[in-house]
Design a protein around this motif. Sequence first.
Motif, PDB file in Angstrom:
ATOM      1  N   PHE A   3       0.683  -1.211   0.069  1.00 51.39           N
ATOM      2  CA  PHE A   3      -0.060   0.022  -0.180  1.00 51.39           C
ATOM      3  C   PHE A   3       0.834   1.193   0.070  1.00 51.39           C
ATOM      4  O   PHE A   3       1.843   1.324   0.695  1.00 51.39           O
ATOM      5  CB  PHE A   3      -0.797   0.138   1.218  1.00 51.39           C
ATOM      6  CG  PHE A   3      -1.856  -1.055   1.275  1.00 51.39           C
ATOM      7  CD1 PHE A   3      -3.003  -0.917   0.468  1.00 51.39           C
ATOM      8  CD2 PHE A   3      -1.701  -2.107   2.026  1.00 51.39           C
ATOM      9  CE1 PHE A   3      -4.302  -1.721   0.897  1.00 51.39           C
ATOM     10  CE2 PHE A   3      -2.571  -3.305   1.960  1.00 51.39           C
ATOM     11  CZ  PHE A   3      -3.826  -3.054   1.251  1.00 51.39           C
ATOM     12  N   SER A   4       0.461   2.229  -0.786  1.00 50.42           N
ATOM     13  CA  SER A   4       0.988   3.480  -0.909  1.00 50.42           C
ATOM     14  C   SER A   4      -0.057   4.446  -0.120  1.00 50.42           C
ATOM     15  O   SER A   4      -1.030   4.774  -0.607  1.00 50.42           O
ATOM     16  CB  SER A   4       1.384   3.998  -2.042  1.00 50.42           C
ATOM     17  OG  SER A   4       2.510   3.272  -2.769  1.00 50.42           O
ATOM     18  N   VAL A   5       0.515   5.129   0.974  1.00 57.97           N
ATOM     19  CA  VAL A   5      -0.374   5.998   1.854  1.00 57.97           C
ATOM     20  C   VAL A   5      -0.057   7.217   1.575  1.00 57.97           C
ATOM     21  O   VAL A   5       1.015   7.823   1.639  1.00 57.97           O
ATOM     22  CB  VAL A   5      -0.352   5.495   3.364  1.00 57.97           C
ATOM     23  CG1 VAL A   5      -1.050   6.451   4.151  1.00 57.97           C
ATOM     24  CG2 VAL A   5      -0.339   4.050   3.634  1.00 57.97           C
ATOM     25  N   ILE A   6      -1.048   8.056   1.138  1.00 54.15           N
ATOM     26  CA  ILE A   6      -0.748   9.470   0.643  1.00 54.15           C
ATOM     27  C   ILE A   6      -1.413  10.240   1.498  1.00 54.15           C
ATOM     28  O   ILE A   6      -2.675  10.299   1.952  1.00 54.15           O
ATOM     29  CB  ILE A   6      -1.494   9.567  -0.661  1.00 54.15           C
ATOM     30  CG1 ILE A   6      -0.754   8.750  -1.817  1.00 54.15           C
ATOM     31  CG2 ILE A   6      -1.258  11.353  -1.169  1.00 54.15           C
ATOM     32  CD1 ILE A   6      -1.209   9.115  -3.272  1.00 54.15           C
TER      33      ILE A   6
ATOM     34  N   ILE B 219      -4.080  19.071  -6.095  1.00 52.13           N
ATOM     35  CA  ILE B 219      -2.691  18.850  -6.554  1.00 52.13           C
ATOM     36  C   ILE B 219      -1.793  18.197  -5.622  1.00 52.13           C
ATOM     37  O   ILE B 219      -1.022  17.456  -6.221  1.00 52.13           O
ATOM     38  CB  ILE B 219      -2.086  20.395  -6.744  1.00 52.13           C
ATOM     39  CG1 ILE B 219      -3.023  20.905  -7.989  1.00 52.13           C
ATOM     40  CG2 ILE B 219      -0.709  20.463  -7.122  1.00 52.13           C
ATOM     41  CD1 ILE B 219      -2.869  22.472  -8.324  1.00 52.13           C
ATOM     42  N   ALA B 220      -2.014  18.368  -4.312  1.00 56.61           N
ATOM     43  CA  ALA B 220      -1.028  17.495  -3.290  1.00 56.61           C
ATOM     44  C   ALA B 220      -1.316  16.105  -3.562  1.00 56.61           C
ATOM     45  O   ALA B 220      -0.319  15.258  -3.645  1.00 56.61           O
ATOM     46  CB  ALA B 220      -1.293  17.974  -2.128  1.00 56.61           C
ATOM     47  N   ARG B 221      -2.588  15.747  -3.595  1.00 53.49           N
ATOM     48  CA  ARG B 221      -2.843  14.154  -3.906  1.00 53.49           C
ATOM     49  C   ARG B 221      -2.509  13.680  -4.941  1.00 53.49           C
ATOM     50  O   ARG B 221      -1.730  12.629  -5.120  1.00 53.49           O
ATOM     51  CB  ARG B 221      -4.374  14.076  -3.608  1.00 53.49           C
ATOM     52  CG  ARG B 221      -4.770  14.173  -2.061  1.00 53.49           C
ATOM     53  CD  ARG B 221      -6.222  13.866  -1.805  1.00 53.49           C
ATOM     54  NE  ARG B 221      -6.695  13.925  -0.334  1.00 53.49           N
ATOM     55  CZ  ARG B 221      -7.870  14.655  -0.061  1.00 53.49           C
ATOM     56  NH1 ARG B 221      -8.318  15.223  -1.153  1.00 53.49           N
ATOM     57  NH2 ARG B 221      -8.316  14.984   0.966  1.00 53.49           N
ATOM     58  N   ASN B 222      -2.476  14.540  -6.123  1.00 52.43           N
ATOM     59  CA  ASN B 222      -2.062  14.018  -7.316  1.00 52.43           C
ATOM     60  C   ASN B 222      -0.378  13.772  -7.491  1.00 52.43           C
ATOM     61  O   ASN B 222      -0.122  13.026  -8.085  1.00 52.43           O
ATOM     62  CB  ASN B 222      -2.561  14.788  -8.268  1.00 52.43           C
ATOM     63  CG  ASN B 222      -4.050  14.836  -9.008  1.00 52.43           C
ATOM     64  OD1 ASN B 222      -4.888  13.962  -8.408  1.00 52.43           O
ATOM     65  ND2 ASN B 222      -4.837  15.771  -9.443  1.00 52.43           N
ATOM     66  N   ARG B 223      -0.008  14.784  -6.608  1.00 52.95           N
ATOM     67  CA  ARG B 223       1.639  14.571  -6.711  1.00 52.95           C
ATOM     68  C   ARG B 223       1.999  13.140  -5.916  1.00 52.95           C
ATOM     69  O   ARG B 223       2.880  12.623  -6.223  1.00 52.95           O
ATOM     70  CB  ARG B 223       2.271  15.821  -6.202  1.00 52.95           C
ATOM     71  CG  ARG B 223       3.655  15.721  -5.871  1.00 52.95           C
ATOM     72  CD  ARG B 223       4.387  15.807  -7.165  1.00 52.95           C
ATOM     73  NE  ARG B 223       5.739  15.520  -7.029  1.00 52.95           N
ATOM     74  CZ  ARG B 223       6.526  16.519  -6.889  1.00 52.95           C
ATOM     75  NH1 ARG B 223       6.360  17.720  -6.413  1.00 52.95           N
ATOM     76  NH2 ARG B 223       8.145  15.916  -6.548  1.00 52.95           N
ATOM     77  N   GLY B 224       1.211  13.193  -4.779  1.00 50.42           N
ATOM     78  CA  GLY B 224       1.531  11.791  -3.952  1.00 50.42           C
ATOM     79  C   GLY B 224       1.107  10.550  -5.014  1.00 50.42           C
ATOM     80  O   GLY B 224       1.912   9.428  -4.871  1.00 50.42           O
TER      81      GLY B 224
ATOM     82  N   ASN C  64      -9.681  16.050  -9.803  1.00 53.42           N
ATOM     83  CA  ASN C  64      -9.829  17.316 -10.683  1.00 53.42           C
ATOM     84  C   ASN C  64      -9.148  18.391 -10.090  1.00 53.42           C
ATOM     85  O   ASN C  64      -9.757  18.836  -9.127  1.00 53.42           O
ATOM     86  CB  ASN C  64     -11.159  17.552 -10.875  1.00 53.42           C
ATOM     87  CG  ASN C  64     -11.539  18.547 -12.161  1.00 53.42           C
ATOM     88  OD1 ASN C  64     -10.688  19.593 -12.012  1.00 53.42           O
ATOM     89  ND2 ASN C  64     -12.458  18.362 -12.893  1.00 53.42           N
ATOM     90  N   GLU C  65      -8.186  19.091 -10.582  1.00 57.83           N
ATOM     91  CA  GLU C  65      -7.489  20.067  -9.823  1.00 57.83           C
ATOM     92  C   GLU C  65      -7.870  21.531 -10.022  1.00 57.83           C
ATOM     93  O   GLU C  65      -7.569  22.402  -9.437  1.00 57.83           O
ATOM     94  CB  GLU C  65      -5.977  20.334 -10.507  1.00 57.83           C
ATOM     95  CG  GLU C  65      -5.145  18.902 -10.146  1.00 57.83           C
ATOM     96  CD  GLU C  65      -3.573  18.779 -10.644  1.00 57.83           C
ATOM     97  OE1 GLU C  65      -3.227  19.951 -11.342  1.00 57.83           O
ATOM     98  OE2 GLU C  65      -3.020  17.900 -10.355  1.00 57.83           O
ATOM     99  N   ASN C  66      -9.326  21.452 -10.798  1.00 57.15           N
ATOM    100  CA  ASN C  66     -10.041  22.790 -10.973  1.00 57.15           C
ATOM    101  C   ASN C  66     -11.099  22.971  -9.958  1.00 57.15           C
ATOM    102  O   ASN C  66     -11.620  23.887  -9.879  1.00 57.15           O
ATOM    103  CB  ASN C  66     -10.408  23.088 -12.256  1.00 57.15           C
ATOM    104  CG  ASN C  66      -9.323  23.075 -13.456  1.00 57.15           C
ATOM    105  OD1 ASN C  66      -8.251  23.753 -13.091  1.00 57.15           O
ATOM    106  ND2 ASN C  66      -9.475  22.427 -14.576  1.00 57.15           N
TER     107      ASN C  66
END
Length: 256
Positions: free
Chosen positions: A3-6, A71-76, A163-165
């Motif tokens: 598991f990758s925990v973000i 954006i933070a979650r998407n980077r993760g 969705n970053e918008n």
Amino acid sequence: MKFSVIIPIYNSQATIARALDSVINQTYKDFEIILVDDGSSDNTNQVIKMFFKNKDIAHKYIYQENSGVSIARNRGIKETVGEYIAFLDSDDMWHPQKLEIVSNILSNDSINIIGHGYTLDNNFSNVYKTFDLTKVSFSRLLIKNFAVTPSIVVKKDVCERFNENMRYTEDHELWLRMAIANELYFCNLPLSVIGRKPLSKGGLSADRWAMRKGELQMYKNIVCYKKSLLPLYPFLVIFSLFKYVRNILKDFFAKN
């Protein structure tokens, strides 16, 4: 099964150690932790450094200029190496058995996305041996978000991006997009403690009109992805506005 925990973080010095404790104390140990600092100006970074000092725990700390939680979650998500992605917020916690129970559910290869219940009580005294697992229909998900973000676990191969918008209902919108091609399941156990009740004062969702506009945008987006929903779109708009008026009236009568 890894598991990758973000965990997106922003000025979280008071709560991040508690959240991290709930991860490293899991009964299931095959995980990595991805921390994305969204421009904190407090001592969050130092708290994290001290937390991991002398601990052999796979983790990454990423700093970015303040850009928003999506954006933070998407980077993760971009940084993950695990087979499954699990979300946690910096002021929330997990039950010690969360990953163990989820891994047992996901051993069924046909299940790609699950969510589970939550609680506001941070006293995890229960040891869970049984649970109910139900399939969440797309029509049900259209009407109501089936799970809070810190309860969602999704197979990386099918995980789409937030969705970053969107600043509101971006989680619900993502679950709907993924549900177009994947079945969603719900486990009835309260395996997460959330820092505040959804729609309560102090959270992003406390702004009811902004939340409603986010939901209306969500419906517009989903109709674009799933054209067969177009005849339902006016009814979804009316339903969303009805909920807004109902909640306003409930608040008014509660004060009087």
